[in-house]
Design a protein around this motif. Structure first.
Motif, short mmCIF file in Angstrom:
data_model
loop_
_atom_site.label_atom_id
_atom_site.label_comp_id
_atom_site.label_asym_id
_atom_site.label_seq_id
_atom_site.Cartn_x
_atom_site.Cartn_y
_atom_site.Cartn_z
N ASP A 127 0.81 -1.22 0.00
CA ASP A 127 0.00 0.00 0.00
C ASP A 127 0.84 1.27 0.00
O ASP A 127 0.35 2.34 -0.29
CB ASP A 127 -0.99 0.01 1.18
CG ASP A 127 -0.31 -0.08 2.54
OD1 ASP A 127 0.76 -0.71 2.63
OD2 ASP A 127 -0.85 0.47 3.51
N ARG A 128 2.14 1.15 0.31
CA ARG A 128 3.04 2.29 0.20
C ARG A 128 4.47 1.80 0.11
O ARG A 128 4.74 0.61 0.26
CB ARG A 128 2.84 3.28 1.34
CG ARG A 128 3.06 2.74 2.72
CD ARG A 128 2.73 3.85 3.74
NE ARG A 128 3.34 3.57 5.00
CZ ARG A 128 2.70 3.13 6.06
NH1 ARG A 128 1.40 2.90 5.99
NH2 ARG A 128 3.35 2.91 7.17
N ASN A 129 5.42 2.73 -0.11
CA ASN A 129 6.81 2.35 -0.37
C ASN A 129 7.66 2.14 0.87
O ASN A 129 8.63 1.40 0.83
CB ASN A 129 7.49 3.41 -1.23
CG ASN A 129 6.88 3.49 -2.60
OD1 ASN A 129 6.34 2.51 -3.09
ND2 ASN A 129 6.95 4.65 -3.22
N LEU A 130 7.36 2.81 1.97
CA LEU A 130 8.24 2.80 3.13
C LEU A 130 7.43 2.62 4.40
O LEU A 130 6.35 3.19 4.54
CB LEU A 130 9.02 4.13 3.17
CG LEU A 130 10.18 4.25 4.12
CD1 LEU A 130 11.24 3.21 3.82
CD2 LEU A 130 10.79 5.64 4.02
N TYR A 131 7.97 1.83 5.32
CA TYR A 131 7.29 1.55 6.58
C TYR A 131 8.24 1.78 7.74
O TYR A 131 9.45 1.59 7.61
CB TYR A 131 6.82 0.09 6.63
CG TYR A 131 5.81 -0.24 5.57
CD1 TYR A 131 4.46 -0.11 5.82
CD2 TYR A 131 6.22 -0.67 4.31
CE1 TYR A 131 3.52 -0.40 4.84
CE2 TYR A 131 5.29 -0.96 3.33
CZ TYR A 131 3.95 -0.82 3.60
OH TYR A 131 3.04 -1.11 2.63
N ARG A 132 7.68 2.15 8.88
CA ARG A 132 8.46 2.26 10.11
C ARG A 132 8.37 0.91 10.83
O ARG A 132 7.41 0.16 10.64
CB ARG A 132 7.90 3.36 10.99
CG ARG A 132 8.15 4.74 10.42
CD ARG A 132 7.81 5.81 11.46
NE ARG A 132 8.27 7.10 11.02
CZ ARG A 132 7.48 8.02 10.48
NH1 ARG A 132 6.21 7.79 10.31
NH2 ARG A 132 7.99 9.18 10.10
N PRO A 133 9.35 0.62 11.69
CA PRO A 133 9.29 -0.64 12.45
C PRO A 133 7.99 -0.75 13.23
O PRO A 133 7.54 0.21 13.84
CB PRO A 133 10.49 -0.55 13.40
CG PRO A 133 11.45 0.37 12.70
CD PRO A 133 10.60 1.36 11.97
N GLY A 134 7.37 -1.90 13.16
CA GLY A 134 6.13 -2.16 13.88
C GLY A 134 4.86 -1.83 13.09
O GLY A 134 3.77 -2.21 13.50
N GLU A 135 4.97 -1.13 11.97
CA GLU A 135 3.79 -0.80 11.17
C GLU A 135 3.33 -2.03 10.38
O GLU A 135 4.13 -2.88 10.01
CB GLU A 135 4.08 0.35 10.21
CG GLU A 135 4.25 1.68 10.89
CD GLU A 135 4.43 2.83 9.92
OE1 GLU A 135 3.95 3.93 10.23
OE2 GLU A 135 5.04 2.63 8.85
N THR A 136 2.04 -2.09 10.12
CA THR A 136 1.46 -3.20 9.36
C THR A 136 1.67 -2.98 7.87
O THR A 136 1.39 -1.89 7.35
CB THR A 136 -0.05 -3.31 9.66
OG1 THR A 136 -0.22 -3.52 11.06
CG2 THR A 136 -0.68 -4.46 8.89
N VAL A 137 2.15 -4.01 7.20
CA VAL A 137 2.34 -3.96 5.76
C VAL A 137 1.14 -4.66 5.12
O VAL A 137 0.83 -5.80 5.43
CB VAL A 137 3.64 -4.67 5.34
CG1 VAL A 137 3.77 -4.70 3.82
CG2 VAL A 137 4.85 -4.00 5.97
N ARG A 138 0.46 -3.97 4.23
CA ARG A 138 -0.66 -4.56 3.50
C ARG A 138 -0.12 -4.98 2.13
O ARG A 138 0.41 -4.16 1.39
CB ARG A 138 -1.80 -3.57 3.39
CG ARG A 138 -2.47 -3.35 4.73
CD ARG A 138 -3.56 -2.30 4.66
NE ARG A 138 -4.26 -2.15 5.91
CZ ARG A 138 -3.75 -1.60 7.01
NH1 ARG A 138 -2.52 -1.15 7.01
NH2 ARG A 138 -4.46 -1.49 8.11
N LEU A 139 -0.29 -6.24 1.83
CA LEU A 139 0.30 -6.84 0.64
C LEU A 139 -0.77 -7.49 -0.21
O LEU A 139 -1.67 -8.15 0.31
CB LEU A 139 1.34 -7.88 1.09
CG LEU A 139 2.18 -8.55 0.05
CD1 LEU A 139 3.18 -7.57 -0.53
CD2 LEU A 139 2.92 -9.73 0.67
#
Length: 169
Positions: A127-139
């Protein structure tokens, strides 16, 4: 995903987060490398371009000028190009036997073996290019079957995706 031969298939990918873009032009004895910012499109000065051989031996190093251009010699040993600017780094396989500009990758299929079955192509989207530690990645993923110039959606199948932290044993 398993193949008809019963072997499990694995996919590996390297993701580089960088602002350094490279394009190059080849001649018989030299390569002109253009370094530019992927964010702004402007030339990048003082990018260190390091050419390595197959055994990771450093062959030569050059820096880009204010126009973002550096001239590097061609040798038959050149295999990997690493561009460094401050803490930013970009690595790419370098093949000076092809007279192409590396910035574009065309979908030209090649195989040394006869293609008997459909090959599966997988595209994963976040859903986006960059994540912070602990954030949910939607794939989300799309699996397609591909043979020669034919492309179609694969029938629904259960696929297992494993994501591992390289820092964890």
């Amino acid at each position: 995903m398993s193949s008809k031969s019963g072997l499990k298939r694995c996919v590996q990918s390297v993701v580089q987060l960088t602002d350094i873009g490279l394009a190059w032009k080849l001649s018989d004895k030299k390569t002109w490398v253009y370094a530019y910012s992927l964010e702004t499109g402007k030339p990048l000065e003082n990018v260190t371009l390091s050419m390595y051989g197959e055994d990771a031996t450093l062959l030569h190093t050059r820096k880009t000028n204010p126009q973002g251009i550096a001239e590097i010699p061609n040798t038959k040993l050149d295999r990997h190009l690493i561009a460094t600017r401050a803490a930013d780094q970009f690595a790419i396989t370098y093949d000076n036997s092809l007279s192409t500009v590396s910035m574009w990758r065309f979908p030209v299929d090649f195989s040394w073996d006869e293609q008997i079955n459909w090959q599966h192509k997988v595209q994963l989207i976040t859903d986006r290019n960059l994540y912070r530690p602990g954030e949910t990645v939607r794939l989300k993923g799309v699996v397609r079957q591909h043979l020669d110039n034919q492309l179609q959606l694969s029938p629904s199948k259960k696929i297992q995706l494993s994501i591992r932290d390289p820092a964890q044993p």
